[in-house]
Design a protein around this motif. Structure first.
Motif, short mmCIF file in Angstrom:
data_model
loop_
_atom_site.label_atom_id
_atom_site.label_comp_id
_atom_site.label_asym_id
_atom_site.label_seq_id
_atom_site.Cartn_x
_atom_site.Cartn_y
_atom_site.Cartn_z
N LYS A 176 12.71 -6.56 -15.56
CA LYS A 176 11.43 -5.93 -15.88
C LYS A 176 10.72 -5.64 -14.56
O LYS A 176 10.59 -6.53 -13.72
N VAL A 177 10.29 -4.39 -14.40
CA VAL A 177 9.60 -3.97 -13.18
C VAL A 177 8.16 -3.63 -13.54
O VAL A 177 7.92 -2.85 -14.47
N SER A 178 7.22 -4.21 -12.81
CA SER A 178 5.81 -3.93 -13.02
C SER A 178 5.21 -3.42 -11.72
O SER A 178 5.34 -4.07 -10.68
N VAL A 179 4.61 -2.25 -11.77
CA VAL A 179 3.95 -1.64 -10.63
C VAL A 179 2.49 -1.47 -11.02
O VAL A 179 2.11 -0.47 -11.59
N GLU A 180 1.70 -2.52 -10.79
CA GLU A 180 0.30 -2.51 -11.22
C GLU A 180 -0.57 -1.81 -10.19
O GLU A 180 -0.41 -2.07 -9.00
N PRO A 181 -1.39 -0.91 -10.61
CA PRO A 181 -1.79 -0.60 -11.97
C PRO A 181 -1.15 0.67 -12.53
O PRO A 181 -1.69 1.29 -13.43
N THR A 182 0.01 1.07 -12.03
CA THR A 182 0.54 2.40 -12.30
C THR A 182 1.62 2.48 -13.37
O THR A 182 1.61 3.39 -14.19
N ALA A 183 2.58 1.56 -13.40
CA ALA A 183 3.73 1.73 -14.30
C ALA A 183 4.40 0.40 -14.61
O ALA A 183 4.26 -0.58 -13.86
N GLU A 184 5.14 0.39 -15.72
CA GLU A 184 6.02 -0.72 -16.10
C GLU A 184 7.27 -0.12 -16.72
O GLU A 184 7.18 0.85 -17.46
N PHE A 185 8.42 -0.70 -16.39
CA PHE A 185 9.65 -0.25 -17.03
C PHE A 185 10.68 -1.38 -16.98
O PHE A 185 10.55 -2.33 -16.21
N THR A 186 11.68 -1.28 -17.84
CA THR A 186 12.73 -2.29 -17.94
C THR A 186 14.07 -1.64 -17.63
O THR A 186 14.39 -0.58 -18.18
N LEU A 192 17.06 4.60 -10.43
CA LEU A 192 16.17 5.22 -9.47
C LEU A 192 15.01 5.84 -10.23
O LEU A 192 15.22 6.66 -11.13
N ASN A 193 13.79 5.42 -9.91
CA ASN A 193 12.60 5.87 -10.62
C ASN A 193 11.61 6.47 -9.63
O ASN A 193 11.32 5.87 -8.60
N GLU A 194 11.09 7.65 -9.97
CA GLU A 194 10.07 8.30 -9.14
C GLU A 194 8.71 8.14 -9.79
O GLU A 194 8.56 8.38 -11.00
N ILE A 195 7.73 7.74 -9.00
CA ILE A 195 6.34 7.65 -9.46
C ILE A 195 5.52 8.56 -8.56
O ILE A 195 5.54 8.42 -7.34
N SER A 196 4.82 9.53 -9.16
CA SER A 196 4.00 10.48 -8.39
C SER A 196 2.55 10.02 -8.38
O SER A 196 1.98 9.72 -9.43
N LEU A 197 1.99 9.96 -7.18
CA LEU A 197 0.60 9.51 -7.02
C LEU A 197 -0.27 10.65 -6.52
O LEU A 197 0.11 11.38 -5.60
N LYS A 198 -1.46 10.76 -7.09
CA LYS A 198 -2.42 11.77 -6.65
C LYS A 198 -3.30 11.27 -5.51
O LYS A 198 -3.97 12.05 -4.86
N ASP A 231 0.86 -1.19 0.00
CA ASP A 231 0.00 0.00 0.00
C ASP A 231 0.89 1.23 0.00
O ASP A 231 1.84 1.31 0.78
N VAL A 232 0.59 2.17 -0.89
CA VAL A 232 1.38 3.39 -0.99
C VAL A 232 0.48 4.60 -0.78
O VAL A 232 -0.71 4.56 -1.07
N LYS A 233 1.07 5.66 -0.26
CA LYS A 233 0.35 6.89 0.04
C LYS A 233 0.44 7.86 -1.14
O LYS A 233 1.27 7.70 -2.04
N LYS A 234 -0.37 8.89 -1.09
CA LYS A 234 -0.31 9.99 -2.05
C LYS A 234 1.08 10.63 -1.99
O LYS A 234 1.67 10.74 -0.91
N GLY A 235 1.60 11.03 -3.13
CA GLY A 235 2.90 11.70 -3.18
C GLY A 235 3.90 10.91 -3.99
O GLY A 235 3.54 10.05 -4.80
N SER A 236 5.17 11.17 -3.79
CA SER A 236 6.23 10.50 -4.54
C SER A 236 6.56 9.14 -3.93
O SER A 236 6.70 9.01 -2.71
N VAL A 237 6.70 8.16 -4.81
CA VAL A 237 7.16 6.82 -4.43
C VAL A 237 8.42 6.57 -5.25
O VAL A 237 8.45 6.81 -6.46
#
Length: 81
Positions: A30-40, A52-58, A11-17
């Motif tokens: 291969k990295v899968s972050v369902e339902p938000t992102a996929e990258f290799t 290092l990858n940043e994913i921003s959540l609303k 479980d992740v909170k609003k903001g940067s992960v």
């Protein structure tokens, strides 16, 4: 090293992960972050490759995170907020 994907529910909170992956060996992770992102992540045979990858959540979400390395790749990952 592994052949099958490694998966976790988090479980992740609003903001940067932040998703950090270090790998070693010729191949990819291969990295899968369902339902938000996929990258290799491309990995090098002779040295540790950092990523290092940043994913921003609303809003807060529940994620299914999986890492699927090629058999020749050794890897480590960390996820934080």
């Amino acid at each position: 090293m592994g052949i099958s994907p490694k998966s976790w529910q988090i479980d992740v909170k609003k903001g940067s992960v932040w998703v950090a992956v270090n790998c070693l060996g010729a191949g990819t992770v291969k990295v899968s972050v369902e339902p938000t992102a996929e990258f290799t992540i491309p990995c090098e045979e002779s040295q540790v490759t950092p990523s290092l990858n940043e994913i921003s959540l609303k809003k807060a979400k529940s994620w299914a995170v999986s890492f699927d390395p090629e058999p020749s790749v050794t890897w480590a990952a960390r996820i934080w907020q």
